[in-house]
Design a protein around this motif. Structure first.
Motif, PDB file in Angstrom:
ATOM      1  N   ASP A  43     -16.703   0.042   6.138  1.00 35.72           N
ATOM      2  CA  ASP A  43     -16.243   1.229   5.420  1.00 35.72           C
ATOM      3  C   ASP A  43     -14.855   1.669   5.881  1.00 35.72           C
ATOM      4  O   ASP A  43     -14.029   2.083   5.063  1.00 35.72           O
ATOM      5  N   GLU A  44     -14.590   1.580   7.187  1.00 34.47           N
ATOM      6  CA  GLU A  44     -13.275   1.958   7.720  1.00 34.47           C
ATOM      7  C   GLU A  44     -12.188   1.002   7.234  1.00 34.47           C
ATOM      8  O   GLU A  44     -11.083   1.429   6.883  1.00 34.47           O
ATOM      9  N   VAL A  45     -12.501  -0.289   7.222  1.00 36.43           N
ATOM     10  CA  VAL A  45     -11.526  -1.288   6.756  1.00 36.43           C
ATOM     11  C   VAL A  45     -11.218  -1.063   5.288  1.00 36.43           C
ATOM     12  O   VAL A  45     -10.052  -1.044   4.877  1.00 36.43           O
ATOM     13  N   ARG A  46     -12.248  -0.890   4.486  1.00 35.10           N
ATOM     14  CA  ARG A  46     -12.034  -0.667   3.059  1.00 35.10           C
ATOM     15  C   ARG A  46     -11.216   0.604   2.824  1.00 35.10           C
ATOM     16  O   ARG A  46     -10.261   0.613   2.042  1.00 35.10           O
ATOM     17  N   ALA A  47     -11.547   1.681   3.502  1.00 33.30           N
ATOM     18  CA  ALA A  47     -10.813   2.941   3.337  1.00 33.30           C
ATOM     19  C   ALA A  47      -9.350   2.784   3.745  1.00 33.30           C
ATOM     20  O   ALA A  47      -8.450   3.290   3.058  1.00 33.30           O
ATOM     21  N   SER A  48      -9.109   2.077   4.833  1.00 28.04           N
ATOM     22  CA  SER A  48      -7.742   1.863   5.309  1.00 28.04           C
ATOM     23  C   SER A  48      -6.932   1.059   4.302  1.00 28.04           C
ATOM     24  O   SER A  48      -5.792   1.414   3.970  1.00 28.04           O
ATOM     25  N   LEU A  49      -7.520  -0.016   3.786  1.00 24.23           N
ATOM     26  CA  LEU A  49      -6.803  -0.843   2.816  1.00 24.23           C
ATOM     27  C   LEU A  49      -6.606  -0.113   1.496  1.00 24.23           C
ATOM     28  O   LEU A  49      -5.539  -0.219   0.868  1.00 24.23           O
ATOM     29  N   GLU A  50      -7.594   0.642   1.055  1.00 24.22           N
ATOM     30  CA  GLU A  50      -7.447   1.410  -0.178  1.00 24.22           C
ATOM     31  C   GLU A  50      -6.375   2.491  -0.032  1.00 24.22           C
ATOM     32  O   GLU A  50      -5.590   2.723  -0.956  1.00 24.22           O
ATOM     33  N   ALA A  51      -6.319   3.140   1.121  1.00 20.99           N
ATOM     34  CA  ALA A  51      -5.296   4.164   1.359  1.00 20.99           C
ATOM     35  C   ALA A  51      -3.907   3.543   1.358  1.00 20.99           C
ATOM     36  O   ALA A  51      -2.957   4.112   0.786  1.00 20.99           O
ATOM     37  N   PHE A  52      -3.775   2.391   1.984  1.00 22.88           N
ATOM     38  CA  PHE A  52      -2.471   1.720   2.005  1.00 22.88           C
ATOM     39  C   PHE A  52      -2.057   1.296   0.597  1.00 22.88           C
ATOM     40  O   PHE A  52      -0.910   1.484   0.193  1.00 22.88           O
ATOM     41  N   ALA A  53      -2.992   0.753  -0.182  1.00 21.04           N
ATOM     42  CA  ALA A  53      -2.685   0.344  -1.557  1.00 21.04           C
ATOM     43  C   ALA A  53      -2.246   1.549  -2.381  1.00 21.04           C
ATOM     44  O   ALA A  53      -1.288   1.451  -3.165  1.00 21.04           O
ATOM     45  N   ALA A  54      -2.901   2.677  -2.212  1.00 20.17           N
ATOM     46  CA  ALA A  54      -2.518   3.892  -2.942  1.00 20.17           C
ATOM     47  C   ALA A  54      -1.125   4.358  -2.526  1.00 20.17           C
ATOM     48  O   ALA A  54      -0.295   4.707  -3.369  1.00 20.17           O
ATOM     49  N   GLU A  55      -0.871   4.347  -1.216  1.00 20.35           N
ATOM     50  CA  GLU A  55       0.440   4.767  -0.708  1.00 20.35           C
ATOM     51  C   GLU A  55       1.551   3.863  -1.235  1.00 20.35           C
ATOM     52  O   GLU A  55       2.633   4.327  -1.594  1.00 20.35           O
ATOM     53  N   ALA A  56       1.268   2.569  -1.280  1.00 14.06           N
ATOM     54  CA  ALA A  56       2.269   1.594  -1.729  1.00 14.06           C
ATOM     55  C   ALA A  56       2.299   1.463  -3.252  1.00 14.06           C
ATOM     56  O   ALA A  56       3.124   0.729  -3.788  1.00 14.06           O
ATOM     57  N   GLN A  57       1.388   2.161  -3.931  1.00 15.96           N
ATOM     58  CA  GLN A  57       1.245   2.070  -5.384  1.00 15.96           C
ATOM     59  C   GLN A  57       1.066   0.609  -5.811  1.00 15.96           C
ATOM     60  O   GLN A  57       1.681   0.121  -6.749  1.00 15.96           O
ATOM     61  N   ALA A  58       0.179  -0.074  -5.082  1.00 18.99           N
ATOM     62  CA  ALA A  58      -0.070  -1.498  -5.308  1.00 18.99           C
ATOM     63  C   ALA A  58      -1.432  -1.683  -5.963  1.00 18.99           C
ATOM     64  O   ALA A  58      -2.390  -0.988  -5.623  1.00 18.99           O
ATOM     65  N   ASP A  59      -1.496  -2.633  -6.888  1.00 19.32           N
ATOM     66  CA  ASP A  59      -2.794  -2.924  -7.483  1.00 19.32           C
ATOM     67  C   ASP A  59      -3.469  -4.113  -6.804  1.00 19.32           C
ATOM     68  O   ASP A  59      -4.599  -4.467  -7.130  1.00 19.32           O
ATOM     69  N   GLU A  60      -2.769  -4.709  -5.857  1.00 20.61           N
ATOM     70  CA  GLU A  60      -3.362  -5.761  -5.044  1.00 20.61           C
ATOM     71  C   GLU A  60      -2.651  -5.816  -3.697  1.00 20.61           C
ATOM     72  O   GLU A  60      -1.515  -5.364  -3.576  1.00 20.61           O
ATOM     73  N   LEU A  61      -3.333  -6.330  -2.700  1.00 23.14           N
ATOM     74  CA  LEU A  61      -2.762  -6.472  -1.356  1.00 23.14           C
ATOM     75  C   LEU A  61      -2.889  -7.920  -0.917  1.00 23.14           C
ATOM     76  O   LEU A  61      -3.859  -8.599  -1.269  1.00 23.14           O
ATOM     77  N   ILE A  62      -1.941  -8.359  -0.138  1.00 23.41           N
ATOM     78  CA  ILE A  62      -2.024  -9.650   0.540  1.00 23.41           C
ATOM     79  C   ILE A  62      -2.288  -9.329   2.006  1.00 23.41           C
ATOM     80  O   ILE A  62      -1.534  -8.583   2.618  1.00 23.41           O
ATOM     81  N   THR A  63      -3.366  -9.850   2.533  1.00 22.48           N
ATOM     82  CA  THR A  63      -3.719  -9.557   3.917  1.00 22.48           C
ATOM     83  C   THR A  63      -3.454 -10.772   4.804  1.00 22.48           C
ATOM     84  O   THR A  63      -3.506 -11.908   4.352  1.00 22.48           O
TER      85      THR A  63
END
Length: 86
Positions: A43-63
């Motif tokens: 849950d923490e990982v998902r929340a962190s990645l979702e927050a970063f995607a929202a901040e970056a206005q990204a619809d996908e992330l490369i990890t």
């Protein structure tokens, strides 16, 4: 250090060489990419990645999964995927 120096035959860089690299444009780009981490429970990982995607206005992330060996990287990818699946 792990992002610059990987694999069993990797060159052993001195601290001065790594500092010089990190001062270069390429090194600054890597340092910026490594400024974010998502560690913790699913849950923490998902929340962190979702927050970063929202901040970056990204619809996908490369990890990047910085585990030292391939099996550990595959496990990290699997755990990240599971965090979003359930």
């Amino acid at each position: 250090r792990r992002m610059i120096q990987r694999g069993p035959a990797a060159h052993e860089y001195s601290d001065a060489e790594i500092d010089a690299f990190l001062g270069s444009a390429q090194g600054q780009q890597i340092a910026a990419m490594m400024s974010r981490t998502a560690v913790g429970t699913p849950d923490e990982v998902r929340a962190s990645l979702e927050a970063f995607a929202a901040e970056a206005q990204a619809d996908e992330l490369i990890t990047v999964h910085a585990a030292l060996d391939a099996d550990a990287r595959v496990e990290s990818v699997s755990l990240t995927g599971a965090a979003f699946a359930g």
